[in-house]
Structures are given as structure tokens and as C-alpha cells.
Design an enzyme around this catalytic site. Structure first.
Site, PDB file in Angstrom:
ATOM      1  N   SER A 156      46.961  54.244  88.975  1.00 57.71           N
ATOM      2  CA  SER A 156      45.781  54.890  89.571  1.00 57.71           C
ATOM      3  C   SER A 156      46.278  56.073  90.384  1.00 57.71           C
ATOM      4  CB  SER A 156      45.081  53.892  90.507  1.00 57.71           C
ATOM      5  OG  SER A 156      44.200  54.564  91.389  1.00 57.71           O
ATOM      6  N   TYR A 192      44.471  47.176  97.146  1.00 61.65           N
ATOM      7  CA  TYR A 192      44.462  47.908  95.865  1.00 61.65           C
ATOM      8  C   TYR A 192      45.523  49.018  95.874  1.00 61.65           C
ATOM      9  CZ  TYR A 192      42.550  50.479  91.846  1.00 61.65           C
ATOM     10  OH  TYR A 192      42.389  51.116  90.633  1.00 61.65           O
TER      11      TYR A 192
HETATM   12  P1  NAD Z   1      36.853  47.198  84.595  1.00 64.03           P
HETATM   13  O1  NAD Z   1      36.406  46.322  85.702  1.00 64.03           O
HETATM   14  O2  NAD Z   1      35.879  47.603  83.548  1.00 64.03           O
HETATM   15  O3  NAD Z   1      38.117  46.579  83.846  1.00 64.03           O
HETATM   16  C1  NAD Z   1      39.045  45.730  84.449  1.00 64.03           C
HETATM   17  C2  NAD Z   1      39.373  44.642  83.443  1.00 64.03           C
HETATM   18  O4  NAD Z   1      40.390  43.786  83.978  1.00 64.03           O
HETATM   19  C3  NAD Z   1      38.139  43.774  83.129  1.00 64.03           C
HETATM   20  O5  NAD Z   1      37.994  43.674  81.721  1.00 64.03           O
HETATM   21  C4  NAD Z   1      38.509  42.427  83.736  1.00 64.03           C
HETATM   22  O6  NAD Z   1      37.981  41.320  83.018  1.00 64.03           O
HETATM   23  C5  NAD Z   1      40.019  42.467  83.636  1.00 64.03           C
HETATM   24  N1  NAD Z   1      40.650  41.501  84.531  1.00 64.03           N
HETATM   25  C6  NAD Z   1      40.409  41.302  85.855  1.00 64.03           C
HETATM   26  N2  NAD Z   1      41.146  40.281  86.309  1.00 64.03           N
HETATM   27  C7  NAD Z   1      41.870  39.819  85.249  1.00 64.03           C
HETATM   28  C8  NAD Z   1      42.812  38.778  85.068  1.00 64.03           C
HETATM   29  N3  NAD Z   1      43.179  37.984  86.096  1.00 64.03           N
HETATM   30  N4  NAD Z   1      43.327  38.590  83.829  1.00 64.03           N
HETATM   31  C9  NAD Z   1      42.977  39.364  82.781  1.00 64.03           C
HETATM   32  N5  NAD Z   1      42.096  40.378  82.906  1.00 64.03           N
HETATM   33  C10 NAD Z   1      41.547  40.594  84.116  1.00 64.03           C
HETATM   34  O7  NAD Z   1      37.472  48.484  85.309  1.00 64.03           O
HETATM   35  P2  NAD Z   1      38.343  49.698  84.726  1.00 64.03           P
HETATM   36  O8  NAD Z   1      37.957  50.872  85.507  1.00 64.03           O
HETATM   37  O9  NAD Z   1      38.253  49.747  83.264  1.00 64.03           O
HETATM   38  O10 NAD Z   1      39.813  49.281  85.182  1.00 64.03           O
HETATM   39  C11 NAD Z   1      40.897  49.171  84.276  1.00 64.03           C
HETATM   40  C12 NAD Z   1      42.184  49.560  84.987  1.00 64.03           C
HETATM   41  O11 NAD Z   1      42.126  50.953  85.321  1.00 64.03           O
HETATM   42  C13 NAD Z   1      42.441  48.807  86.299  1.00 64.03           C
HETATM   43  O12 NAD Z   1      43.827  48.516  86.416  1.00 64.03           O
HETATM   44  C14 NAD Z   1      42.035  49.833  87.352  1.00 64.03           C
HETATM   45  O13 NAD Z   1      42.707  49.638  88.565  1.00 64.03           O
HETATM   46  C15 NAD Z   1      42.468  51.125  86.673  1.00 64.03           C
HETATM   47  N6  NAD Z   1      41.834  52.324  87.215  1.00 64.03           N
HETATM   48  C16 NAD Z   1      40.504  52.572  87.030  1.00 64.03           C
HETATM   49  C17 NAD Z   1      39.962  53.739  87.546  1.00 64.03           C
HETATM   50  C18 NAD Z   1      38.514  54.118  87.361  1.00 64.03           C
HETATM   51  O14 NAD Z   1      38.095  55.138  87.910  1.00 64.03           O
HETATM   52  N7  NAD Z   1      37.726  53.388  86.613  1.00 64.03           N
HETATM   53  C19 NAD Z   1      40.751  54.638  88.253  1.00 64.03           C
HETATM   54  C20 NAD Z   1      42.105  54.337  88.428  1.00 64.03           C
HETATM   55  C21 NAD Z   1      42.633  53.176  87.904  1.00 64.03           C
END
Ligand code: NAD
Length: 266
Positions: free
Chosen positions: A151, A164
Site C-alpha cells: 500500500s 494497518y
Molecule cells: P477487499 O476488502 O475487497 O479485499 C480484501 C480481501 O482479503 C477480501 O477478499 C477478504 O475476504 C480477504 N481476506 C481478509 N482476511 C482474510 C484472511 N484471513 N484470509 C484470506 N483472505 C482474507 O479490499 P481490497 O481493496 O481489494 O484489498 C486488497 C489488498 O489491497 C489488501 O491487502 C489491501 O490492504 C490492499 N490495498 C488496497 C487499497 C485500496 O485502495 N483499495 C489501497 C492499498 C492497498
């Protein structure tokens, strides 16, 4: 023309929604067979697998909690049983459990560190072991590729989210130290650091016009990111096009890490 990831096997954790689903789809479109890991909701993972199949790809939904060692072992066993091995592993699962520092419980801290950081440790470790077990394959110049979903908060501090931000800062050094350790075996480890991407995790930041306007003050490029932006970056990092890219964080953030607050002399 041959697709960039033809004949390769991929595993994406947390792939039933958001960025993970976008990455799984992009890898499949680039020719990879994809395992779609999900935590608790099978239906969206199965729907995505059907969608990939209808495009001519092959996908396998597998349940696992990435913070649980036995689950991660079972997930890799399912991948190997179905596809024989794995070439590309995207450690993407992550969550937020926000609180002001003084109010943050140990449970809030542990939940985020266990999922975001320990989950990536377990996933990457099993990937390395599998790459070493099966040796080189003609489908790629590298023995294997690992992509950690980090991130912008691996470098931007984030008040109210210390668990986080600490998990993502930890991923930065996990990724770099691991990359240094396994590069001589031709295993490439890199991270993608998304900025603000439109997914369920940050819905509060884009769902209303006021929130979106506020968000866009942080994004010099003037738009929110979409999961396809991350999907294309993942395909490139997983392919031989990036064969000399090792131990790097690729920021896909519309310039968020350019600290736009300083654009007018701060
Ligand atoms: P999201 O909530 O749609 O996806 C997160 C996924 O992780 C979900 O499918 C959830 O079921 C899964 N998850 C949570 N706990 C889990 C576990 N214990 N075991 C297996 N799976 C698990 O959100 P996203 O935005 O798609 O996030 C995906 C990644 O991207 C994350 O690591 C997040 O930190 C990172 N990220 C997202 C953003 C953003 O702006 N959306 C920005 C920076 C980083």
C-alpha cells in the site's frame, strides 16, 4: 500472438473481491490458470471462476484463512493437486480494523498484523518451498514470482490506522529481505503499492461526492484508481517483460506518494 502468461499457474489470495478479483481476472486473461483464494464467501469466488471459464480460462476457488498455517498448507496442496505446481503467487489478502491509537485493542492490532503481515509471510514461504521443490519450468525465465500487495501506507504514515500502516511497512522489509535471499535462486519477489483503488475496503472514501472530492485532493492525477490498474501492473510484474525487476515496490497510485499537499510550498 502468445499470451504473456500462457501455461503458467497463479494463486491469488483474497481474490473473491476488489483488487484480488481484478488481479485474478487479469492474470487469467493473460493466459494463466488461476486459483482464487477466498476467506469466508464461496459464492463470489465461484462466480469469478465461472466467468474466467467462460472466457476460456481455468480457475479453482479454494477457501483458506491466510493467517492460519494449516489452511495455507491445504491451499497450496489444492493448487498442486489440481495444476501440478504454481509459478505466480500474489499475496493480496488484507483488511483494516481502525481505531484511535489510545483506543486500539490488542485484538484490533493482532487481527490486522496476523492477516496482512503474517498472512503474507506464510503465503510467500509456501510459494518459495513449492518453487524449490519443482525446479525450473520452460514457461518463465524465473523459477517463480511472488507479488506482495502492499500500500502507499508502506511509506505514508496513517493516523488512526497504526496497525494497518505497521503491517504495510512490515511488508516492505519482508518483501525486500526475501527478494535479497531468494534472487540467487531466480525467484523474483516484488510488491505493488496501490493508492486509492475503488473497492469495498475503502468505500467510505469514495461512495459520496463529498468524500470523493476530499479523496481527490490527495491524488495529483485526478481520478480514483480501478482494480484494472492493479491487474495490468500484476500481469507485467508476473511476466518475463519484468524479468530484471527484483525487490522493488511498484507504486500504482496516481501520484499519491508525491505528497501533493506540498505542491504550493506546503
Ligand atoms: P477487499 O476488502 O475487497 O479485499 C480484501 C480481501 O482479503 C477480501 O477478499 C477478504 O475476504 C480477504 N481476506 C481478509 N482476511 C482474510 C484472511 N484471513 N484470509 C484470506 N483472505 C482474507 O479490499 P481490497 O481493496 O481489494 O484489498 C486488497 C489488498 O489491497 C489488501 O491487502 C489491501 O490492504 C490492499 N490495498 C488496497 C487499497 C485500496 O485502495 N483499495 C489501497 C492499498 C492497498
Amino acid at each position: 500472438m502468445q499470451k504473456a502468461l500462457a501455461g503458467q499457474i497463479a494463486l491469488v489470495t483474497g481474490a473473491s473481491s476488489g483488487i484480488g478479483a481484478g488481479v485474478a481476472k487479469a492474470l487469467a486473461e493473460a493466459g494463466a490458470h488461476v486459483t482464487i483464494n477466498y476467506h469466508s464467501h464461496a459464492e463470489p469466488a465461484e462466480k469469478l471462476a465461472d466467468e474466467i471459464a467462460s472466457l476460456g480460462g481455468e480457475a479453482l476457488p479454494v477457501a483458506a484463512d491466510v493467517s492460519d498455517e494449516d489452511d495455507v498448507d491445504a491451499m497450496f496442496k489444492a493448487v498442486v493437486d489440481r495444476f501440478g505446481t504454481v509459478d505466480i503467487v500474489v499475496a493480496n489478502s488484507g483488511l483494516q480494523q481502525d481505531a484511535a491509537f489510545a483506543d486500539m485493542t490488542l485484538a484490533d492490532w493482532r487481527k490486522v498484523i496476523d492477516t496482512n503481515l503474517t498472512g503474507q509471510f506464510l503465503t510467500a514461504q509456501r510459494a518459495v518451498r513449492e518453487f524449490q521443490r519443482r525446479g525450473p519450468r520452460p514457461v518463465s525465465k524465473a523459477l517463480g514470482k511472488i507479488i506482495c500487495m502492499s500500500s502507499v501506507h508502506e511509506v505514508i504514515p496513517w493516523a488512526g490506522h497504526v496497525n494497518y500502516a505497521a503491517s504495510k511497512g512490515g511488508i516492505q522489509m519482508l518483501m525486500k529481505s526475501l527478494a535479497q535471499e531468494v534472487a540467487p535462486q531466480r525467484i523474483r519477489v516484488n510488491s505493488i503499492a496501490p493508492g486509492a483503488i475503488r473497492t469495498p475496503i475503502n468505500q467510505d472514501a469514495w461512495a459520496s461526492k463529498e468524500a470523493m472530492d476530499r479523496l481527490l485532493t490527495l491524488v495529483p492525477y485526478g481520478r480514483i484508481g480501478e482494480v484494472d490498474d492493479i491487474g495490468r501492473a500484476a500481469v507485467w510484474l508476473a511476466s518475463d517483460e519484468s524479468d530484471y525487476v527484483v525487490g522493488t515496490t511498484l507504486f500504482v497510485d496516481g501520484g499519491m506518494t508525491l505528497y501533493p499537499g506540498f505542491a504550493d510550498n506546503g
